[in-house]
Design a protein around this motif. Structure first.
Motif, PDB file in Angstrom:
ATOM      1  N   TRP A  48      -7.524   1.086   2.669  1.00  0.00           N
ATOM      2  CA  TRP A  48      -6.477   1.424   3.645  1.00  0.00           C
ATOM      3  C   TRP A  48      -6.377   2.938   3.821  1.00  0.00           C
ATOM      4  N   SER A  69       3.017  -1.376   4.233  1.00  0.00           N
ATOM      5  CA  SER A  69       3.029  -0.009   3.701  1.00  0.00           C
ATOM      6  C   SER A  69       4.160   0.784   4.329  1.00  0.00           C
ATOM      7  N   THR A  93      -0.060   4.588  -0.873  1.00  0.00           N
ATOM      8  CA  THR A  93      -0.919   5.739  -1.146  1.00  0.00           C
ATOM      9  C   THR A  93      -0.562   6.970  -0.329  1.00  0.00           C
ATOM     10  N   GLY A 146      -4.223   8.817   0.059  1.00  0.00           N
ATOM     11  CA  GLY A 146      -4.910   7.547   0.044  1.00  0.00           C
ATOM     12  C   GLY A 146      -6.391   7.641   0.348  1.00  0.00           C
ATOM     13  N   VAL A 168       0.871  -1.182   0.000  1.00  0.00           N
ATOM     14  CA  VAL A 168       0.000   0.000   0.000  1.00  0.00           C
ATOM     15  C   VAL A 168       0.907   1.229   0.000  1.00  0.00           C
TER      16      VAL A 168
END
Length: 427
Positions: A245, A361, A237, A241, A235
């Motif tokens: 998530w 992430s 983002t 984002g 992830v």
């Protein structure tokens, strides 16, 4: 982008065109899914593809749409906070690892640019952290001592040399960091995307992830027109984002930052301002940054959002600030203006999250996205490849947190920047 000329401004006007990509349609399978086409996601995709892994990026708009395509373009080493604060906050093991990683970050960015022939106006001439008054001078002296103790190629400049290097008499000194430099940030993101595609990665644009479901040890990521089944997920983002998530956005406070670019400066004037082509920023609490692009445009930035009453206030401040800092410029027009959001964590440090055994992430770059995003993307690839473990990282896994009164803080920053810029640079 998306019909908004204040989203990417000059960078969209001067970057090479984006690589041809299409939305995700129908069911697709991959080894590693990467959500987000900024520096972290694209770096991860590139390093995974070069290792022979099937890597697929799902990007909500196009590569570089978020902070990667809107920032100033300063490729800095380290974080905003003082070097000694990293070991103090993270412990000596992780803190010193992070300092080593981020200290080498600009070198990794410029190496990728050279290796893949990325046309992004890369200039590795260092950056200047310019001191305003006694307090600013004390700050850069402290920063110099802490980096120099670790062997970094940093040098303190007095007021006279600072004036010669910047072309401005506004500063009492500066810290020159030879590791750093500047790039055209959207061009760099688009170049990473091209390099990742050439290595065998896939990038689907206009494909925001709206749902994620764990299915038998894998993940099914759904977009508006298709789905992606993946063994592992990165992830990437960060501050832009949304979707499954979106907690990554929620654990950050958004700080608005704008840039305004002049028309190209006359050649004679250009020789008097940043003749060494460094990028620069100052020590003010509501800081300012300035740099030249390849065509000789002055790009001046500061905290604030170019919307509502802020657009006129910040634009007027930029004219006054330019005249005060660089009176030799005289009257000059503005060619572009744009702004974005910086994601700030509560301690101004990045985050590593492991949402599940196969979902990770990295986020929270606090205004230092170019080099950290690039190197953390490489680390994310290493975790997916199994060449790295959590114990090898410069960050411990951390739980998701929510800063108190985050939206109130964001409103305060935006309004406060307007107040400061309404009254500053008038004398």
């Amino acid at each position: 982008m998306l019909g908004n000329d204040r989203s990417h401004g000059l960078w969209e006007k001067t970057a090479p065109p984006p690589a041809a990509c299409i939305p995700l349609v129908g069911p697709v399978r991959t080894d590693v899914a990467i959500i987000g086409g900024g520096y972290t996601g694209l770096s991860a995709a590139l390093h995974l593809a070069e290792a022979g892994v099937d890597a697929t990026v799902l990007e909500a708009v196009e590569p570089g749409f978020g902070g990667a395509g809107r920032n100033v373009g300063l490729v800095n080493a380290g974080m905003w906070i003082m070097p000694d604060q990293l070991p103090a906050l993270l412990g000596p093991l992780h803190g010193e690892r992070l300092l080593d990683l981020l200290g080498d970050g600009p070198a990794q960015v410029f190496a990728l640019v050279e290796r893949h022939g990325i046309d992004c106006e890369a200039v590795r001439q260092g950056t200047l952290h310019c001191a305003v008054g006694r307090q600013g001078l004390a700050e850069i002296r402290q920063r110099h001592e802490q980096w120099a103790r670790r062997g970094a190629p940093v040098r303190l400049l007095d007021a006279e040399e600072t004036r010669a290097r910047t072309g401005s008499a506004a500063y009492s000194g500066a810290l020159l960091d030879a590791r750093a430099g500047t790039i055209q940030p959207l061009a760099y993101a688009r170049g990473l995307a091209r390099a990742a595609l050439a290595a065998g990665a896939r990038i689907f644009t206009d494909s925001p992830v709206i749902d994620a479901q764990a299915q038998g040890g894998q993940w099914k990521l759904s977009t508006g027109w298709g789905s992606l089944m993946a063994d592992r997920v990165i992830v990437a983002t960060d501050a832009y984002g949304s979707g499954p998530w979106s907690q990554l956005r929620a654990e950050q406070v958004h700080l608005p930052y704008f840039n305004i670019a002049t028309t190209p400066l006359p050649a004679a004037i250009r020789q008097t301002i940043l003749p060494g082509r460094e990028g620069a920023w100052d020590t003010k609490q509501v800081l300012s940054s300035f740099r030249l692009d390849r065509a000789g445009r002055m790009v001046l930035g500061s905290v604030g959002a170019l919307r509502g009453t802020g657009a006129a206030i910040h634009r007027a401040w930029a004219r006054r600030a330019l005249h005060r800092m660089f009176p030799q410029i005289g009257a000059i027009g503005f060619e572009a203006e744009w702004y974005g959001q910086i994601g700030m964590t509560t301690d101004n440090l990045p985050r590593f999250h492991r949402f599940a055994g196969n979902v990770i992430s990295f986020s929270g770059y606090n205004g230092r996205g170019i080099a950290p995003g690039t190197v953390f993307g490489k680390l994310a690839a290493g975790l997916m490849l199994g060449t790295l473990s959590d114990g090898d990282l410069p960050l411990p896994p951390s739980p998701l947190t929510r800063p108190p009164l985050a939206r109130a803080q964001e409103a305060f920053y935006e309004a406060g920047a307007q107040i400061v810029h309404a009254v500053s640079a008038r004398w």
